[in-house]
Design a protein around this motif. Structure first.
Motif, PDB file in Angstrom:
ATOM      1  N   VAL A 107     -36.632  26.834   4.082  1.00 63.24           N
ATOM      2  CA  VAL A 107     -35.039  25.994   4.265  1.00 63.24           C
ATOM      3  C   VAL A 107     -35.562  24.211   4.354  1.00 63.24           C
ATOM      4  O   VAL A 107     -35.879  23.760   3.870  1.00 63.24           O
ATOM      5  CB  VAL A 107     -34.498  26.506   5.444  1.00 63.24           C
ATOM      6  N   GLN A 108     -36.857  24.198   5.106  1.00 59.06           N
ATOM      7  CA  GLN A 108     -37.813  22.427   6.018  1.00 59.06           C
ATOM      8  C   GLN A 108     -39.035  23.091   5.127  1.00 59.06           C
ATOM      9  O   GLN A 108     -38.783  21.451   4.793  1.00 59.06           O
ATOM     10  CB  GLN A 108     -38.751  22.816   7.139  1.00 59.06           C
ATOM     11  N   GLU A 109     -39.358  23.281   3.905  1.00 56.98           N
ATOM     12  CA  GLU A 109     -40.269  23.466   3.307  1.00 56.98           C
ATOM     13  C   GLU A 109     -39.968  22.851   2.156  1.00 56.98           C
ATOM     14  O   GLU A 109     -40.281  21.737   1.052  1.00 56.98           O
ATOM     15  CB  GLU A 109     -41.075  23.943   2.779  1.00 56.98           C
ATOM     16  N   HIS A 110     -38.817  23.205   1.329  1.00 54.87           N
ATOM     17  CA  HIS A 110     -38.298  22.981  -0.050  1.00 54.87           C
ATOM     18  C   HIS A 110     -36.953  21.826   0.630  1.00 54.87           C
ATOM     19  O   HIS A 110     -36.292  22.000  -0.442  1.00 54.87           O
ATOM     20  CB  HIS A 110     -37.627  24.383  -0.488  1.00 54.87           C
ATOM     21  N   ARG A 111     -36.790  21.622   1.640  1.00 52.16           N
ATOM     22  CA  ARG A 111     -35.088  20.754   1.746  1.00 52.16           C
ATOM     23  C   ARG A 111     -34.356  21.890   1.393  1.00 52.16           C
ATOM     24  O   ARG A 111     -33.432  21.637   0.216  1.00 52.16           O
ATOM     25  CB  ARG A 111     -35.540  20.112   0.842  1.00 52.16           C
ATOM     26  N   VAL A 112     -33.794  23.314   1.266  1.00 53.49           N
ATOM     27  CA  VAL A 112     -33.342  23.733   0.777  1.00 53.49           C
ATOM     28  C   VAL A 112     -31.414  23.411   1.142  1.00 53.49           C
ATOM     29  O   VAL A 112     -31.257  23.109   2.628  1.00 53.49           O
ATOM     30  CB  VAL A 112     -33.181  25.354   1.314  1.00 53.49           C
ATOM     31  N   ASP A 113     -30.370  23.562   0.000  1.00 53.82           N
ATOM     32  CA  ASP A 113     -29.446  22.562   0.740  1.00 53.82           C
ATOM     33  C   ASP A 113     -28.100  23.732   0.296  1.00 53.82           C
ATOM     34  O   ASP A 113     -27.194  23.245   0.992  1.00 53.82           O
ATOM     35  CB  ASP A 113     -28.938  21.146   0.104  1.00 53.82           C
ATOM     36  N   ASN A 114     -28.725  24.909  -0.322  1.00 51.89           N
ATOM     37  CA  ASN A 114     -27.348  26.050  -0.282  1.00 51.89           C
ATOM     38  C   ASN A 114     -28.287  27.123  -0.164  1.00 51.89           C
ATOM     39  O   ASN A 114     -29.590  27.914  -0.570  1.00 51.89           O
ATOM     40  CB  ASN A 114     -26.814  25.668  -1.399  1.00 51.89           C
ATOM     41  N   LEU A 115     -27.027  28.285   0.987  1.00 51.59           N
ATOM     42  CA  LEU A 115     -27.358  29.253   0.557  1.00 51.59           C
ATOM     43  C   LEU A 115     -25.426  30.889   0.558  1.00 51.59           C
ATOM     44  O   LEU A 115     -25.446  30.046   0.892  1.00 51.59           O
ATOM     45  CB  LEU A 115     -28.439  29.832   1.615  1.00 51.59           C
ATOM     46  N   PHE A 116     -26.424  31.659   0.316  1.00 51.58           N
ATOM     47  CA  PHE A 116     -24.916  32.405   0.114  1.00 51.58           C
ATOM     48  C   PHE A 116     -25.814  33.550   0.692  1.00 51.58           C
ATOM     49  O   PHE A 116     -26.770  34.196   0.562  1.00 51.58           O
ATOM     50  CB  PHE A 116     -25.090  33.036  -1.841  1.00 51.58           C
ATOM     51  N   THR A 117     -24.369  33.931   1.838  1.00 53.35           N
ATOM     52  CA  THR A 117     -25.084  35.347   2.538  1.00 53.35           C
ATOM     53  C   THR A 117     -23.750  35.956   3.203  1.00 53.35           C
ATOM     54  O   THR A 117     -22.597  35.455   2.376  1.00 53.35           O
ATOM     55  CB  THR A 117     -26.404  34.776   3.685  1.00 53.35           C
ATOM     56  N   VAL A 118     -23.997  36.785   4.181  1.00 58.16           N
ATOM     57  CA  VAL A 118     -23.067  37.779   4.926  1.00 58.16           C
ATOM     58  C   VAL A 118     -22.421  37.556   6.137  1.00 58.16           C
ATOM     59  O   VAL A 118     -23.839  36.356   6.676  1.00 58.16           O
ATOM     60  CB  VAL A 118     -23.277  38.936   4.120  1.00 58.16           C
ATOM     61  N   PRO A 119     -22.147  37.331   6.649  1.00 55.37           N
ATOM     62  CA  PRO A 119     -21.718  36.793   7.915  1.00 55.37           C
ATOM     63  C   PRO A 119     -22.637  37.445   8.727  1.00 55.37           C
ATOM     64  O   PRO A 119     -23.204  36.864  10.174  1.00 55.37           O
ATOM     65  CB  PRO A 119     -20.323  37.676   8.378  1.00 55.37           C
ATOM     66  N   THR A 120     -23.068  38.671   9.098  1.00 58.10           N
ATOM     67  CA  THR A 120     -24.047  39.471   9.368  1.00 58.10           C
ATOM     68  C   THR A 120     -25.577  38.747   9.631  1.00 58.10           C
ATOM     69  O   THR A 120     -25.827  38.745  10.307  1.00 58.10           O
ATOM     70  CB  THR A 120     -24.479  40.567   9.028  1.00 58.10           C
ATOM     71  N   ILE A 121     -25.785  38.696   8.194  1.00 56.14           N
ATOM     72  CA  ILE A 121     -27.313  37.661   7.964  1.00 56.14           C
ATOM     73  C   ILE A 121     -27.308  36.087   8.504  1.00 56.14           C
ATOM     74  O   ILE A 121     -27.986  35.921   9.309  1.00 56.14           O
ATOM     75  CB  ILE A 121     -27.889  37.517   6.856  1.00 56.14           C
ATOM     76  N   VAL A 122     -25.577  35.756   8.529  1.00 57.10           N
ATOM     77  CA  VAL A 122     -25.869  33.934   9.514  1.00 57.10           C
ATOM     78  C   VAL A 122     -25.810  34.280  10.572  1.00 57.10           C
ATOM     79  O   VAL A 122     -26.825  33.120  11.253  1.00 57.10           O
ATOM     80  CB  VAL A 122     -24.462  33.465   9.187  1.00 57.10           C
ATOM     81  N   LYS A 123     -25.676  35.283  11.362  1.00 61.70           N
ATOM     82  CA  LYS A 123     -25.102  36.349  12.783  1.00 61.70           C
ATOM     83  C   LYS A 123     -27.053  35.432  12.904  1.00 61.70           C
ATOM     84  O   LYS A 123     -27.139  34.591  14.250  1.00 61.70           O
ATOM     85  CB  LYS A 123     -24.535  37.019  13.145  1.00 61.70           C
ATOM     86  N   MET A 124     -27.179  36.627  12.296  1.00 63.13           N
ATOM     87  CA  MET A 124     -28.611  37.311  12.283  1.00 63.13           C
ATOM     88  C   MET A 124     -29.915  35.848  12.965  1.00 63.13           C
ATOM     89  O   MET A 124     -30.550  35.507  13.332  1.00 63.13           O
ATOM     90  CB  MET A 124     -29.614  37.896  11.926  1.00 63.13           C
ATOM     91  N   LEU A 125     -29.736  34.434  11.398  1.00 62.16           N
ATOM     92  CA  LEU A 125     -29.959  33.703  11.033  1.00 62.16           C
ATOM     93  C   LEU A 125     -29.937  32.526  12.807  1.00 62.16           C
ATOM     94  O   LEU A 125     -31.194  32.070  12.533  1.00 62.16           O
ATOM     95  CB  LEU A 125     -29.937  32.792   9.746  1.00 62.16           C
ATOM     96  N   THR A 126     -28.779  32.743  12.635  1.00 62.62           N
ATOM     97  CA  THR A 126     -28.697  31.591  13.781  1.00 62.62           C
ATOM     98  C   THR A 126     -28.906  31.678  15.112  1.00 62.62           C
ATOM     99  O   THR A 126     -28.904  30.767  16.121  1.00 62.62           O
ATOM    100  CB  THR A 126     -27.030  30.948  13.183  1.00 62.62           C
ATOM    101  N   GLU A 127     -29.128  33.205  15.677  1.00 62.50           N
ATOM    102  CA  GLU A 127     -29.107  33.707  16.686  1.00 62.50           C
ATOM    103  C   GLU A 127     -30.261  33.423  17.087  1.00 62.50           C
ATOM    104  O   GLU A 127     -30.833  33.740  17.946  1.00 62.50           O
ATOM    105  CB  GLU A 127     -28.751  34.819  17.363  1.00 62.50           C
ATOM    106  N   ASP A 128     -31.301  33.833  16.122  1.00 67.52           N
ATOM    107  CA  ASP A 128     -33.033  33.896  15.841  1.00 67.52           C
ATOM    108  C   ASP A 128     -33.819  32.580  16.436  1.00 67.52           C
ATOM    109  O   ASP A 128     -32.764  31.883  16.204  1.00 67.52           O
ATOM    110  CB  ASP A 128     -33.462  34.221  14.590  1.00 67.52           C
TER     111      ASP A 128
END
Length: 518
Positions: A247-268
């Motif tokens: 996300v940082q390297e490529h200045r990602v502005d969008n992603l698609f996922t499911v709630p469980t993955i959002v949870k894992m990403l934001t709790e890491d």
């Protein structure tokens, strides 16, 4: 038009811009378009054409991404699988779709053998890696078709010609092939841009964290339509540190996922190590996000969450809850618990069993109609008759709308259970349990009970010690007693589908197995 023209249009406008990025490999739109037309040219010369089914069993990679466009431009039907299914499951997809060709990834040749045994129509097998005797290699097709690729012309199609068999998850019985068409998907692409990612452009970057065989594949089509490059992690498994670094390297502005993955990403912890200020649209679907997880993600990422609700049969195109309707505070603008309002050009209604529209606030089946609805299940008239009734597509989900037209999902009709004569909707119970700080994940199921007919069993994953009594005390001010689970079962982790969703069918089977073994 043939939806495959989207890729060629982008390749003409932005030939040297990146289209597909993985590690240090960057493929431009010109390169991708030329590769697609090379493979399509070679396959057309070998007899593959309009209406033929191309089965694809692969991990996320460039050939999988390209194979969709190859099929579209040939006028063939793309039949992608979830790479995590078993060989017998893949064999069923091959036989039920009538696949005449199959593309497979390295190390997955045993899937081809299973498909061959059940699919007499299969005549071409293409290996992404080293081919076996009698098989073609993807590289060979690239070489064969390259000299004539510049003269390749996409097949002529009409609005209702199929381009994708989108298989359901198969929570009951065999999965069913939802037929997505060229015209329908053209509407879906436009609608996703308008409702989910306004402002998407060739400068955008999309991080791909889910299998391209299903929802992430639709999301990829949308990004292609605007020339936004797809960025794939090197790892086939979720690596939160790698995801945030990309996300940082490529200045990602969008992603698609499911709630469980959002949870894992934001709790890491990695979420705090990298700059994610470029994010504008973190799109989640597949299930409503639990409120506690939603608030945590909003505090970490800001107001970038976008929810949509929609089955594969409606290609994710029923409702949208945009970023400005997400708030960590329970303000009126937050629309807490809602999955949003109808997508542009789509109509949502709550119907009773007789097809009558119910009043505002009254629970019933969520039904939808509009250009995003698929054309039906392939070779399955019984399923079509069941889901198309009274002029609507019936989702099998239960819910209600408020006075402003926002939809609230109560649960699946099949999940609801009756305890002591009262309907209990597991989603409501799960939401209440998840507000306890020690409860990380939960699934509530109705189980047979001698006294009440059915009662709730809550399977939970916790982050610390918590007793049944403490959980019930937590529920007391939140839920009527008849909705309380009678049993709590603690597991270390929750079984999930290949798309990151909790699968209650598997949980129920595991509960029964463990009870029988006890």
């Amino acid at each position: 038009m043939n939806l495959g023209e989207l890729l060629n249009q982008i390749a003409r406008r932005y030939p040297d811009a990146p289209g597909f990025i993985r590690g240090d490999q960057v493929h431009t739109w010109r390169s991708i378009s030329q590769r697609v037309d090379s493979v399509a040219t070679a396959l057309r010369a070998r007899g593959l054409g309009k209406g033929d089914k191309l089965l694809v069993h692969s991990r996320n990679n460039l050939p999988l991404f390209e194979s969709a466009w190859v099929a579209f431009r040939l006028g063939a039907v793309w039949v992608p699988t979830n790479v995590r299914i078993t060989p017998p499951e893949a064999a069923y997809l091959g036989s039920s779709s009538g696949a005449v060709a199959m593309l497979y990834d390295e190390g997955l040749a045993h899937y081809v053998d299973a498909v061959r045994a059940e699919s007499p129509a299969l005549r071409q097998v293409i290996a992404i890696g080293e081919p076996r005797a009698g098989e073609l290699s993807y590289g060979q097709l690239l070489d064969e078709g390259a000299p004539h690729a510049s003269t390749f012309r996409a097949a002529d199609v009409n609005y209702h010609d199929p381009l994708w068999f989108f298989y359901t998850s198969g929570t009951t019985g065999h999965p069913k092939a939802g037929v997505l068409t060229h015209g329908q998907m053209a509407f879906v692409v436009n609608n996703h841009i308008a409702d989910l990612m306004p402002g998407l452009s060739q400068h955008s970057r999309s991080l791909v964290l889910a299998p391209l065989s299903h929802g992430a594949g639709i999301h990829a089509l949308v990004n292609v339509a605007r020339g936004a490059a797809c960025v794939l992690p090197a790892s086939d498994r979720l690596d939160c540190d790698e995801a945030w670094r990309l996300v940082q390297e490529h200045r990602v502005d969008n992603l698609f996922t499911v709630p469980t993955i959002v949870k894992m990403l934001t709790e890491d912890p990695a979420v705090d190590r990298y700059d994610h200020s470029s994010l504008r649209h973190v799109i989640y679907a597949g299930a409503p996000m639990y409120r506690a997880d939603q608030c945590h993600a909003l505090r970490k990422l800001g107001k970038v969450l976008v929810q949509y609700y929609g089955l594969g049969e409606v290609t994710g195109n029923i409702t949208v809850l945009p970023a400005d309707c997400h708030d960590a505070e329970d303000s009126p603008a937050a629309k807490v618990g809602s999955c949003g309002y109808p997508r542009t050009g789509m109509q949502v209604a709550i119907l009773d069993d007789a097809g009558n529209e119910l009043a505002t606030g009254e629970d019933g089946e969520i039904c939808v109609r509009g250009p995003a609805v698929f054309s039906g299940y392939y070779n399955n008239p019984a399923a079509n008759a069941s889901c198309f009734k009274h002029g609507w597509f019936h989702t099998g989900d239960l819910g209600h709308v408020d006075e402003h037209g926002y939809l609230f999902i109560t649960g699946r009709a099949s999940d609801m259970y009756i305890s002591g004569g009262s309907n209990v909707y597991p989603r409501e119970v799960e939401e209440a349990l998840l507000t306890h700080p020690a409860v990380n994940e939960v699934a509530v199921l109705g189980m047979p009970d001698e006294k009440w007919g059915e009662c709730g069993c809550a399977v939970i994953v916790t982050t610390g010690q918590v007793s049944d009594e403490q959980l019930l005390a937590h529920l007391e001010p939140r839920l009527a007693r008849y909705k309380w689970p009678k049993r709590f079962v603690r597991w270390e982790d929750m079984p999930k589908s290949g798309y990151g969703k909790i699968v209650k069918k598997q949980i129920r089977a595991l509960l029964q197995e463990r009870e029988e073994a006890a």
